[in-house]
Design a protein around this motif. Structure first.
Motif, short mmCIF file in Angstrom:
data_model
loop_
_atom_site.label_atom_id
_atom_site.label_comp_id
_atom_site.label_asym_id
_atom_site.label_seq_id
_atom_site.Cartn_x
_atom_site.Cartn_y
_atom_site.Cartn_z
N TRP A 176 0.83 -1.21 0.00
CA TRP A 176 0.00 0.00 0.00
C TRP A 176 0.87 1.26 0.00
O TRP A 176 0.64 2.19 -0.77
CB TRP A 176 -0.94 0.01 1.21
CG TRP A 176 -1.91 1.16 1.14
CD1 TRP A 176 -3.06 1.23 0.41
CD2 TRP A 176 -1.77 2.45 1.77
NE1 TRP A 176 -3.65 2.47 0.55
CE2 TRP A 176 -2.88 3.23 1.38
CE3 TRP A 176 -0.82 3.02 2.62
CZ2 TRP A 176 -3.07 4.54 1.82
CZ3 TRP A 176 -1.02 4.33 3.06
CH2 TRP A 176 -2.12 5.08 2.67
N LEU A 177 1.91 1.25 0.84
CA LEU A 177 2.79 2.43 0.90
C LEU A 177 3.47 2.65 -0.44
O LEU A 177 3.59 3.78 -0.92
CB LEU A 177 3.84 2.24 2.00
CG LEU A 177 3.30 2.32 3.43
CD1 LEU A 177 4.33 1.81 4.43
CD2 LEU A 177 2.87 3.75 3.78
N ARG A 179 2.29 1.84 -3.34
CA ARG A 179 1.29 2.37 -4.28
C ARG A 179 1.07 3.87 -4.09
O ARG A 179 0.79 4.60 -5.03
CB ARG A 179 -0.05 1.64 -4.11
CG ARG A 179 -0.18 0.38 -4.94
CD ARG A 179 -1.64 -0.02 -5.18
NE ARG A 179 -2.40 -0.19 -3.96
CZ ARG A 179 -2.34 -1.27 -3.18
NH1 ARG A 179 -1.54 -2.27 -3.49
NH2 ARG A 179 -3.07 -1.35 -2.08
N GLN A 180 1.21 4.33 -2.86
CA GLN A 180 1.04 5.77 -2.60
C GLN A 180 2.30 6.56 -2.95
O GLN A 180 2.31 7.78 -2.88
CB GLN A 180 0.70 6.05 -1.11
CG GLN A 180 -0.47 5.27 -0.54
CD GLN A 180 -1.70 5.35 -1.43
OE1 GLN A 180 -2.12 6.43 -1.82
NE2 GLN A 180 -2.27 4.20 -1.76
N SER A 191 0.48 9.07 10.98
CA SER A 191 -0.48 9.75 10.10
C SER A 191 -0.99 11.00 10.82
O SER A 191 -1.11 11.02 12.04
CB SER A 191 -1.65 8.83 9.77
OG SER A 191 -2.53 8.72 10.87
N LEU A 217 2.90 11.20 7.68
CA LEU A 217 2.07 11.12 6.47
C LEU A 217 0.95 12.14 6.67
O LEU A 217 0.04 11.93 7.46
CB LEU A 217 1.51 9.70 6.32
CG LEU A 217 2.58 8.59 6.28
CD1 LEU A 217 1.94 7.20 6.25
CD2 LEU A 217 3.50 8.78 5.07
N THR A 219 -2.18 14.40 5.83
CA THR A 219 -3.37 14.33 4.96
C THR A 219 -3.58 15.66 4.26
O THR A 219 -3.11 16.71 4.70
CB THR A 219 -4.62 13.96 5.78
OG1 THR A 219 -4.75 14.90 6.84
CG2 THR A 219 -4.53 12.56 6.33
N LEU A 252 0.08 13.72 1.42
CA LEU A 252 -0.83 12.82 0.69
C LEU A 252 -1.86 13.60 -0.13
O LEU A 252 -2.22 14.73 0.23
CB LEU A 252 -1.60 11.95 1.70
CG LEU A 252 -0.75 10.94 2.46
CD1 LEU A 252 -1.42 10.57 3.79
CD2 LEU A 252 -0.54 9.69 1.61
N LEU A 255 -7.62 11.07 -0.14
CA LEU A 255 -7.76 9.61 -0.26
C LEU A 255 -9.23 9.23 -0.26
O LEU A 255 -10.06 9.93 0.33
CB LEU A 255 -7.08 8.92 0.93
CG LEU A 255 -5.59 9.20 1.13
CD1 LEU A 255 -5.12 8.59 2.44
CD2 LEU A 255 -4.78 8.64 -0.04
N ASP A 259 -9.08 4.11 1.36
CA ASP A 259 -7.64 4.33 1.53
C ASP A 259 -7.33 5.11 2.80
O ASP A 259 -6.21 5.00 3.33
CB ASP A 259 -7.06 5.04 0.29
CG ASP A 259 -6.56 4.02 -0.73
OD1 ASP A 259 -6.15 2.92 -0.31
OD2 ASP A 259 -6.58 4.32 -1.93
N HIS A 262 -6.76 2.53 5.13
CA HIS A 262 -5.45 1.92 4.89
C HIS A 262 -4.33 2.76 5.48
O HIS A 262 -3.36 2.23 6.02
CB HIS A 262 -5.23 1.71 3.37
CG HIS A 262 -6.21 0.73 2.78
ND1 HIS A 262 -6.55 0.73 1.46
CD2 HIS A 262 -6.91 -0.28 3.36
CE1 HIS A 262 -7.43 -0.25 1.23
NE2 HIS A 262 -7.65 -0.87 2.37
N LEU A 263 -4.49 4.07 5.38
CA LEU A 263 -3.49 4.97 5.97
C LEU A 263 -3.36 4.70 7.47
O LEU A 263 -2.25 4.64 8.02
CB LEU A 263 -3.91 6.42 5.70
CG LEU A 263 -3.16 7.50 6.48
CD1 LEU A 263 -1.72 7.60 5.99
CD2 LEU A 263 -3.85 8.86 6.32
#
Ligand code: TRH
Length: 373
Positions: A176-177, A179-180, A191, A217, A219, A252, A255, A259, A262-263
């Motif tokens: 997942w990471l 993919r981001q 986060s 991370l 948002t 980011l 999302l 997602d 997922h974060l």
């Protein structure tokens, strides 16, 4: 709700007025999907549907989204079996008149529910499920019911999809990471979803001075604006504030709700705000810090205290929340205390386990509506 005896298929009208931020629509959308996922037919009325373009780009089978215009456009609309008024958003008299008319002709029962804000305060359990006769307007003679979400078995519970824990168990953090586009090299991941918290500057200092590297991370939106402004301020005042480069950032995009979960699952510590992300942080089961939605009359201080009591938060987590929310002057991490000590994780794990033993909001709402119906 007995899983062997599925809920009757009802037609639901959920109304949502976006006050500010994303929580109102976030909760309404999640509820709509949860109901549709259990075979219900759902129409979601929102006065601003635009955030759904990123929150839920795929839509959801069984959920019809309608623009809630002023005045409401009722062309071709027959009200459903259940009305959900989220957060006291006041459904148009015209719609209520049509609903009342339908009830009096069909003999169907009135299931009109006011879904309230989430709180751990005692009033939530006290008022959950109470009837409220409608005394005036086109709904006169009908009865609304209050539905209070909450953290204990005597409230309406929290939204939780039946497959949530299974999805979490299968979640692949690395993939997942990647993919981001997060260049993760094993550093601690934090986060950050917040407004403009008082404790932000202190948090950045704490993490910059920590021997363990951390990547935040951040948002999209207010959190990213707040962090960029704080970093700029620090760079100007004290250029070597992050001299060890212990702290790094990844900004980011917006999302999808999926997602966003997922974060929270990918991070070691989660900073959340408002209402819906708090519930999702609880399900993530990682240490978290909550920035509560500020209210002018300081009612949020009581609400936060009630939540921390329910959470059985250790002292260091309570102190951190006070400071993060601007409710005390103590430093974010007093002295050389470690950031997010082990008892924060223990507390989060236990809270999640307690919640998993209780019914989720949608199952309880289905039983509640079936009882009235
Ligand atoms: O946006 P919020 O601050 O909403 C608040 C609260 O609901 C508050 O109680 C209410 O009074 C106020 O709005 C008007 O925080 P909340 O509740 O966590 O909602 C955020 C939603 O946005 C949640 O459903 C997750 C979603 N989200 C995404 O889907 N993608 C993202 O990238 C981000 C950052 C959030």
């Amino acid at each position: 709700m007995n899983p062997d005896c599925p809920a009757p298929k009802l037609r639901w009208d959920i109304f949502c007025r976006v006050i500010d931020n994303f929580g109102d629509l976030g909760v309404a959308w999640r509820l709509a999907c949860n109901l549709a996922g259990r075979g219900q037919v759902v129409r979601l009325w929102a006065d601003d549907t635009s955030p759904l373009a990123w929150m839920a780009p795929q839509g959801a089978p069984g959920v019809e989204v309608r623009a809630w215009t002023a005045p409401i456009d009722m062309t071709g609309i027959t009200p459903g079996d259940v009305l959900i008024e989220t957060f006291g958003c006041d459904i148009d008299a015209e719609f209520i008149a049509a609903y009342a008319n339908q009830i009096s002709h069909s003999g169907q029962p009135c299931v009109w529910i006011n879904l309230e804000y989430l709180s751990a305060e005692a009033y939530a359990a006290r008022c959950h499920g109470l009837p409220s006769p409608v005394m005036s307007g086109p709904g006169r003679g009908l009865t609304k019911h209050f539905y209070y979400p909450g953290f204990t078995a005597d409230t309406g519970g929290l939204l939780r999809e039946p497959e949530l824990m299974a999805r979490q168990a299968e979640f692949d953090r690395d993939a997942w990471l990647a993919r981001q586009g997060v260049p993760w090299k094993g550093e601690r991941l934090v986060s950050l979803f917040c407004y403009e918290p008082d404790g932000l500057g202190d948090l950045l200092d704490t993490l910059a001075n920590d021997a363990q590297p951390t990547r935040i991370l951040v948002t999209h939106g207010r959190a990213s604006v707040a962090v960029r402004a704080e970093v700029l301020k620090k760079d100007r005042r004290q250029p070597r504030w992050n001299g060890l480069n212990s702290l790094s950032f990844f900004y980011l995009p917006q999302l999808s709700q999926m997602d966003f979960d997922h974060l929270l699952w990918a991070s070691d510590v989660n900073f959340v705000r408002g209402e819906d992300s708090l519930a999702r942080a609880l399900w993530a089961g990682r240490p978290f810090v909550w920035q509560i939605y500020p209210q002018h009359d300081a009612a949020h201080a009581h609400k936060l205290a009630a939540f921390l009591d329910w959470l059985r938060a250790p002292d260091s987590l309570r102190a951190f929340h006070q400071q993060w929310n601007g409710l005390s002057l103590s430093a974010a991490t007093p002295g050389d205390a470690p950031f997010a000590p082990a008892d924060w994780q223990v507390c989060a794990t236990r809270a999640k386990a307690r919640l998993l033993q209780q019914g989720d909001l949608t199952s309880q709402l289905l039983s509640f509506s079936a009882k009235i119906h």
